[in-house]
Scaffold this motif. Structure first.
Motif, PDB file in Angstrom:
ATOM      1  N   HIS A 184     -66.057  17.378   1.605  1.00  0.00           N
ATOM      2  CA  HIS A 184     -64.884  18.057   2.077  1.00  0.00           C
ATOM      3  C   HIS A 184     -64.949  19.311   2.110  1.00  0.00           C
ATOM      4  N   ILE A 185     -66.073  19.894   2.474  1.00  0.00           N
ATOM      5  CA  ILE A 185     -66.364  21.364   2.599  1.00  0.00           C
ATOM      6  C   ILE A 185     -65.449  22.269   3.095  1.00  0.00           C
ATOM      7  N   TYR A 186     -64.771  21.796   4.333  1.00  0.00           N
ATOM      8  CA  TYR A 186     -63.655  22.681   4.889  1.00  0.00           C
ATOM      9  C   TYR A 186     -62.613  22.560   4.028  1.00  0.00           C
ATOM     10  N   MET A 187     -61.785  21.758   3.562  1.00  0.00           N
ATOM     11  CA  MET A 187     -60.844  21.566   2.512  1.00  0.00           C
ATOM     12  C   MET A 187     -61.073  22.356   1.636  1.00  0.00           C
ATOM     13  N   SER A 188     -62.166  22.322   0.889  1.00  0.00           N
ATOM     14  CA  SER A 188     -62.591  22.864  -0.384  1.00  0.00           C
ATOM     15  C   SER A 188     -62.659  24.632   0.018  1.00  0.00           C
ATOM     16  N   HIS A 189     -63.086  25.262   0.896  1.00  0.00           N
ATOM     17  CA  HIS A 189     -63.129  26.756   1.146  1.00  0.00           C
ATOM     18  C   HIS A 189     -61.695  27.012   1.583  1.00  0.00           C
ATOM     19  N   ILE A 190     -60.948  26.064   2.120  1.00  0.00           N
ATOM     20  CA  ILE A 190     -59.339  26.726   2.295  1.00  0.00           C
ATOM     21  C   ILE A 190     -58.546  26.325   0.896  1.00  0.00           C
ATOM     22  N   GLY A 191     -59.005  25.599  -0.098  1.00  0.00           N
ATOM     23  CA  GLY A 191     -58.462  25.613  -1.424  1.00  0.00           C
ATOM     24  C   GLY A 191     -58.818  27.018  -2.192  1.00  0.00           C
ATOM     25  N   ALA A 192     -59.969  27.345  -2.120  1.00  0.00           N
ATOM     26  CA  ALA A 192     -60.463  28.744  -2.472  1.00  0.00           C
ATOM     27  C   ALA A 192     -59.635  29.872  -2.141  1.00  0.00           C
ATOM     28  N   GLY A 193     -59.250  29.719  -0.680  1.00  0.00           N
ATOM     29  CA  GLY A 193     -58.611  30.907  -0.338  1.00  0.00           C
ATOM     30  C   GLY A 193     -57.112  30.931  -0.748  1.00  0.00           C
ATOM     31  N   GLU A 194     -56.668  29.823  -0.989  1.00  0.00           N
ATOM     32  CA  GLU A 194     -55.309  29.735  -1.688  1.00  0.00           C
ATOM     33  C   GLU A 194     -55.282  30.139  -2.798  1.00  0.00           C
ATOM     34  N   ALA A 195     -56.228  30.011  -3.574  1.00  0.00           N
ATOM     35  CA  ALA A 195     -56.346  30.630  -5.233  1.00  0.00           C
ATOM     36  C   ALA A 195     -56.325  32.060  -4.929  1.00  0.00           C
ATOM     37  N   LEU A 196     -57.251  32.596  -3.996  1.00  0.00           N
ATOM     38  CA  LEU A 196     -57.336  34.007  -3.983  1.00  0.00           C
ATOM     39  C   LEU A 196     -55.762  34.487  -3.566  1.00  0.00           C
ATOM     40  N   ALA A 197     -55.059  33.869  -2.379  1.00  0.00           N
ATOM     41  CA  ALA A 197     -53.861  34.341  -2.179  1.00  0.00           C
ATOM     42  C   ALA A 197     -52.955  34.239  -3.529  1.00  0.00           C
ATOM     43  N   GLN A 198     -53.053  33.382  -4.240  1.00  0.00           N
ATOM     44  CA  GLN A 198     -52.010  33.206  -5.447  1.00  0.00           C
ATOM     45  C   GLN A 198     -52.488  34.276  -6.357  1.00  0.00           C
ATOM     46  N   MET A 199     -53.549  34.698  -6.670  1.00  0.00           N
ATOM     47  CA  MET A 199     -54.036  35.482  -7.445  1.00  0.00           C
ATOM     48  C   MET A 199     -54.150  36.997  -7.165  1.00  0.00           C
ATOM     49  N   ARG A 200     -53.839  37.408  -5.902  1.00  0.00           N
ATOM     50  CA  ARG A 200     -53.848  38.481  -5.334  1.00  0.00           C
ATOM     51  C   ARG A 200     -55.010  39.156  -5.287  1.00  0.00           C
ATOM     52  N   ARG A 201     -56.338  38.508  -5.031  1.00  0.00           N
ATOM     53  CA  ARG A 201     -57.373  38.776  -4.898  1.00  0.00           C
ATOM     54  C   ARG A 201     -57.742  38.962  -3.477  1.00  0.00           C
ATOM     55  N   LEU A 202     -58.739  40.073  -3.078  1.00  0.00           N
ATOM     56  CA  LEU A 202     -59.049  40.268  -1.637  1.00  0.00           C
ATOM     57  C   LEU A 202     -60.033  39.112  -1.118  1.00  0.00           C
ATOM     58  N   PRO A 203     -59.593  38.557  -0.176  1.00  0.00           N
ATOM     59  CA  PRO A 203     -60.458  37.253   0.118  1.00  0.00           C
ATOM     60  C   PRO A 203     -61.990  37.513   0.953  1.00  0.00           C
ATOM     61  N   GLU A 204     -61.878  38.616   1.898  1.00  0.00           N
ATOM     62  CA  GLU A 204     -63.421  38.698   2.648  1.00  0.00           C
ATOM     63  C   GLU A 204     -64.451  39.236   1.274  1.00  0.00           C
ATOM     64  N   PRO A 205     -64.365  40.088   0.415  1.00  0.00           N
ATOM     65  CA  PRO A 205     -65.434  40.086  -0.651  1.00  0.00           C
ATOM     66  C   PRO A 205     -65.993  38.778  -1.096  1.00  0.00           C
ATOM     67  N   PHE A 206     -64.916  37.913  -1.472  1.00  0.00           N
ATOM     68  CA  PHE A 206     -65.267  36.807  -2.070  1.00  0.00           C
ATOM     69  C   PHE A 206     -66.033  35.684  -1.200  1.00  0.00           C
ATOM     70  N   LEU A 207     -65.644  35.697   0.069  1.00  0.00           N
ATOM     71  CA  LEU A 207     -66.197  34.758   1.247  1.00  0.00           C
ATOM     72  C   LEU A 207     -67.591  35.091   1.397  1.00  0.00           C
ATOM     73  N   ARG A 208     -67.806  36.332   1.398  1.00  0.00           N
ATOM     74  CA  ARG A 208     -68.980  36.941   1.782  1.00  0.00           C
ATOM     75  C   ARG A 208     -70.258  36.596   0.884  1.00  0.00           C
ATOM     76  N   LYS A 209     -69.853  36.115  -0.431  1.00  0.00           N
ATOM     77  CA  LYS A 209     -70.861  35.445  -1.346  1.00  0.00           C
ATOM     78  C   LYS A 209     -71.151  34.178  -1.213  1.00  0.00           C
ATOM     79  N   LEU A 210     -70.296  33.333  -0.278  1.00  0.00           N
ATOM     80  CA  LEU A 210     -70.608  32.083  -0.299  1.00  0.00           C
ATOM     81  C   LEU A 210     -71.769  31.905   1.018  1.00  0.00           C
ATOM     82  N   ASP A 211     -72.219  30.439   0.673  1.00  0.00           N
ATOM     83  CA  ASP A 211     -73.730  30.216   1.413  1.00  0.00           C
ATOM     84  C   ASP A 211     -73.157  29.778   2.752  1.00  0.00           C
TER      85      ASP A 211
END
Length: 321
Positions: free
Chosen positions: A104-131
């Protein structure tokens, strides 16, 4: 058995019933279908709050029917990413991706983005660390979905775009907001189209891509409604079809294809769900291996070009005009 500590976490950090039901505009079968998807995502998130190791969390996903387990994995990814942002140690989200979350790789990454929005964290620095150079951009999709769904007055009515996003990040953000519009408008085709029409034309194509994904993955529509969706999207049909094709790819990878996805692909992509998946698979080949081009951008543009030039979507649309 739910422990006292788990009950405390659920009470403090869980999603209350009133928040689940707040988005509903009625009690029709379509609204209930969308509610089921939301409840599966919330249920996956709550499975994390119940505690235990990753195996115990994943085992709880058996509570959900197979056609909804993608949403449940989305919720687990959201919960694990939230833990990663608060607690030290090895990434729980990465461990999930290496195991049950991979299908479920696509839905899993979507879920991570929702957590970042909920916790008011910047998304792009996070996603650049993913493989994964393609799937990681779905973090931005989840980020946009969360803000559009839970804060529609700001991000849909007032049409705010976070100023810290990159140009392509804004595009995928809009795709997530488009999916949120599909949900908050109750999958009512005419209401969805009217809402998208309020936005500047330059943003509308990406909204339609997100709507195609939401419609095809969530399902719950009649063939006549899918045909109407095809008509009202106007010149953005290749984007709508691209979103549907990515939903088909996600469901086939997860091993949970459903008849609703099959039907949506036949009407929007003029092929079955396997054919739509194959278009995405072809676009995923020979991707750039350096940072000169954004791999996800390349893949999306290839699929859009296929639906724009192959005659799959354009011939029937032209014939109807």
């Amino acid at each position: 058995m739910t422990t006292a500590l788990a009950r405390a976490r659920l009470a403090l950090l869980g999603v209350p019933e009133r928040k689940i039901l707040r988005f509903k505009g009625g009690d029709t079968p379509r609204w209930r279908h969308l509610e089921d998807a939301l409840r599966a995502a919330v249920g996956g998130y709550h499975a994390v709050l119940e505690g235990g190791n990753l195996d115990a969390i994943v085992a709880r996903l058996d509570r959900f029917p197979k056609h909804m387990n993608g949403y449940a994995h989305e919720g687990v990814a959201m919960g694990l990413t939230g833990l990663d942002l608060f607690l030290p140690g090895k990434s729980r989200f990465r461990a999930f991706l290496a195991g049950a979350g991979d299908a479920h790789i696509y839905m899993s990454h979507i879920g991570a983005g929702e957590a970042l929005a909920q916790m008011r964290r910047l998304p792009e620095p996070f996603l650049r660390k993913l493989d994964d150079p393609v799937a990681r951009w779905l973090v931005m999709d989840g980020y946009g979905f969360h803000l559009g769904f839970f804060h529609p007055k700001k991000y849909v009515d007032r049409q705010v775009v976070p100023p810290y996003l990159s140009p392509y990040g804004r595009r995928v953000f809009d795709q997530g907001v488009g999916r949120s519009i599909w949900f908050t408008q109750g999958a009512d085709v005419e209401r969805v189209a009217a809402k998208v029409a309020t936005f500047p034309p330059v943003r509308q194509a990406d909204f339609w891509l997100g709507i195609g994904t939401g419609c095809c993955y969530a399902g719950g529509m009649e063939p006549s409604e899918i045909e109407l969706l095809r008509e009202v999207c106007g010149p953005h049909l290749p984007y709508l079809a691209t979103g549907a094709a990515f939903a088909a790819k996600g469901r086939h990878r997860a091993g949970n294809p459903v008849e609703d996805t099959e039907m949506a692909c036949q009407h929007l992509c003029d092929t079955d769900s396997s054919g739509a998946r194959d278009i995405v698979d072809e676009a995923l080949t020979d991707l750039p291996t350096d940072d000169s081009r954004n791999a996800c951008h390349v893949v999306q543009d290839r699929v859009i070009a296929t639906f724009s030039t192959s005659g799959r979507t354009t011939d029937r649309q032209a014939a109807s005009q």
